[in-house]
Each structure stands twice: as C-alpha cells, then as structure tokens.
Write an enzyme that holds these catalytic residues in place. Sequence first.
Site, PDB file in Angstrom:
ATOM      1  N   CYS A   1       0.806  -1.227   0.000  1.00 53.57           N
ATOM      2  CA  CYS A   1       0.000   0.000   0.000  1.00 53.57           C
ATOM      3  C   CYS A   1       0.840   1.279   0.000  1.00 53.57           C
ATOM      4  O   CYS A   1       1.451   1.597  -1.013  1.00 53.57           O
ATOM      5  CB  CYS A   1      -0.999  -0.047   1.142  1.00 53.57           C
ATOM      6  SG  CYS A   1      -2.374   1.081   0.871  1.00 53.57           S
TER       7      CYS A   1
ATOM      8  N   ARG B   1     -12.390   6.819  -1.693  1.00 57.70           N
ATOM      9  CA  ARG B   1     -11.313   5.882  -1.386  1.00 57.70           C
ATOM     10  C   ARG B   1     -11.686   4.492  -1.876  1.00 57.70           C
ATOM     11  O   ARG B   1     -12.871   4.158  -1.952  1.00 57.70           O
ATOM     12  CB  ARG B   1     -11.055   5.853   0.128  1.00 57.70           C
ATOM     13  CG  ARG B   1     -10.465   7.136   0.657  1.00 57.70           C
ATOM     14  CD  ARG B   1     -10.106   7.023   2.129  1.00 57.70           C
ATOM     15  NE  ARG B   1      -8.957   6.156   2.371  1.00 57.70           N
ATOM     16  CZ  ARG B   1      -7.689   6.533   2.170  1.00 57.70           C
ATOM     17  NH1 ARG B   1      -7.400   7.738   1.728  1.00 57.70           N
ATOM     18  NH2 ARG B   1      -6.705   5.696   2.413  1.00 57.70           N
TER      19      ARG B   1
ATOM     20  N   HIS C   1      -3.633  -5.575   2.265  1.00 60.26           N
ATOM     21  CA  HIS C   1      -3.339  -5.570   3.699  1.00 60.26           C
ATOM     22  C   HIS C   1      -4.086  -6.752   4.309  1.00 60.26           C
ATOM     23  O   HIS C   1      -4.735  -7.503   3.628  1.00 60.26           O
ATOM     24  CB  HIS C   1      -3.958  -4.336   4.378  1.00 60.26           C
ATOM     25  CG  HIS C   1      -3.363  -3.029   4.096  1.00 60.26           C
ATOM     26  ND1 HIS C   1      -2.161  -2.616   4.620  1.00 60.26           N
ATOM     27  CD2 HIS C   1      -3.843  -1.976   3.400  1.00 60.26           C
ATOM     28  CE1 HIS C   1      -1.948  -1.361   4.257  1.00 60.26           C
ATOM     29  NE2 HIS C   1      -2.937  -0.950   3.509  1.00 60.26           N
TER      30      HIS C   1
HETATM   31  N1  GLN Z   1      -1.932   7.207   1.709  1.00 62.35           N
HETATM   32  C1  GLN Z   1      -2.090   6.283   0.668  1.00 62.35           C
HETATM   33  C2  GLN Z   1      -3.422   6.364  -0.046  1.00 62.35           C
HETATM   34  O1  GLN Z   1      -4.455   6.668   0.549  1.00 62.35           O
HETATM   35  C3  GLN Z   1      -1.816   4.869   1.194  1.00 62.35           C
HETATM   36  C4  GLN Z   1      -2.823   4.375   2.185  1.00 62.35           C
HETATM   37  C5  GLN Z   1      -2.448   3.065   2.829  1.00 62.35           C
HETATM   38  O2  GLN Z   1      -1.261   2.703   2.961  1.00 62.35           O
HETATM   39  N2  GLN Z   1      -3.456   2.369   3.319  1.00 62.35           N
HETATM   40  O3  GLN Z   1      -3.447   6.134  -1.227  1.00 62.35           O
END
Ligand code: GLN
Length: 250
Positions: A96, A133, A197
């Site tokens: 990620c 998101r 994850h």
């Molecule tokens: N900050 C990054 C995004 O939102 C990665 C997020 C994460 O590692 N979960 O794309």
Amino acid sequence: MTLRLRICHLYPDLLNLYGDRGNIMVLVQRARWRGIDVAVDEARLGDRIDPDAADLYFIGGGEDRQQRIAAGDLVRLKRGPLEAAAEDGAVVLAVCGGYQLVGRFYRPAEGEDLPGLGLLDLWTEHPGPGARRLIGNLVIQPEGGGPPLVGFENHGGRTRLGPAARPLGRVVSGFGNNGDDGWEGAVSGRVYGTYLHGPLLPKNPEFADRLIREALSRRHPGIELAPLPDVLEARARAAVLARVTKAESG
Ligand code: GLN
C-alpha cells in the site's frame, strides 16, 4: 548446512497499517517451522542499511502524512542499498503506502509529489482530498497461476504500471491498482508491490513461501521448502472468499 532467513523491516513504527507487521511474523514462523534460522533487523528514519545484510526487505502501508516523512529518508538513505540488494536477488515486498513509494512517484491528496525509489515501473496519483477511497475486501488471481490472494484494501491513490512492471494479479473482487484497469499489484524480478493488507501473508501461505524461497535462493540457489499443513490458513482464506461471494450475490 544451516539456513538463515535475514529480514529487514523498514520503518516498523511509521509504516504499519492494518496489521502489516503480521507479514513479518508469518515469514519468521513459517521459516522456523522448517528449522530455518531467522534474523529480523529494523531500519528506521536515519538508519543506513546494508544491501548484503538482508535477503528480504519489507515496507508496510501508511497514510500520506507518514509517507511524506518516510519518502525523503527512503530516497536519501535507502535507495542505493535497496537497488543493489534487489539487483543482487534480494526480495522486496511493499504494501500500500510502501507500494506507492517503491514506484516512480506518489502524488498525494495535497502538497508536492513524493519521490519514489523507482524499484518498480509505476506511479500513483491521489485525485484529491474529497475523492472516493478504494476500500473493501480484495481478491486477486495471481498472474502465473496458483490460488487466489485475498486481503483488504484502503487507499486513495490510483496506481498505473509502466511497461517494465507486470501486474501481480487480476482483480476478481475489489478495486486493485486503480479501480478501472482490472489489475492489482506489480512485480519486477523479486520486487513485489500490492495493495493487499490484512495482513497479506497469513491468509496467503503459498505467497509467503514463494517469498521465503526466493529470499533464501539468493544464497542457496535451487532451495526447496518442506510443505506445511496450512489447515487454518486455508480456512481463513475460505472465510474471506465466502464473505466476498455472499456480498456479491446479495
Ligand atoms: N496514503 C495512501 C493512499 O491513501 C496509502 C494508504 C495506505 O497505505 N493504506 O493512497
């Protein structure tokens, strides 16, 4: 011959979301179950790393703020040794936020672009603070076969691959790299990046073993690992697959 798996965990206190540290625990345990000796080093902000001191480097996830803190240090102190290690056959696994930082650059929701390590030919852009998101369970079918990889994703950044990176797999359920081209993750040589994850490795033991085998084969070419029963691991994966199928059918 005593086998030794040497792991370097980068920024364990800064880049660690949704149990990413569990990936290290799985690598350690699966190696020990086979009588393989394990050493885990941690490299934090300001630490220099040695390309010959580890055979597997791990970078977990973090939000934009943590990534901004890590990015400068990564490029300044860790890029050279990581490039050398990867070129010499070490494994790099990045999840990620870490995945975004092993690419060419990450454009966060706000502020200046963050430079990446360029270990993978990809780039990531966050559409901005209000953007949707990409969140939920994620199932992918790995390129090159094998059982599906399952996990959880939560990212704003959209990743696109350049010609020198291959995708890790095709999205079966979820969003993956960007939610529209159907690909998830990236691979080049032994450098792997993914949005999975959960953490990734407990429910995906074949992938954990692939990483262990590749890391050990840097110094022991052709090494094979004894199989493990993986009864609980298979059940954990089946539970995620059942949840995803149920959500999609109802
Ligand atoms: N900050 C990054 C995004 O939102 C990665 C997020 C994460 O590692 N979960 O794309």
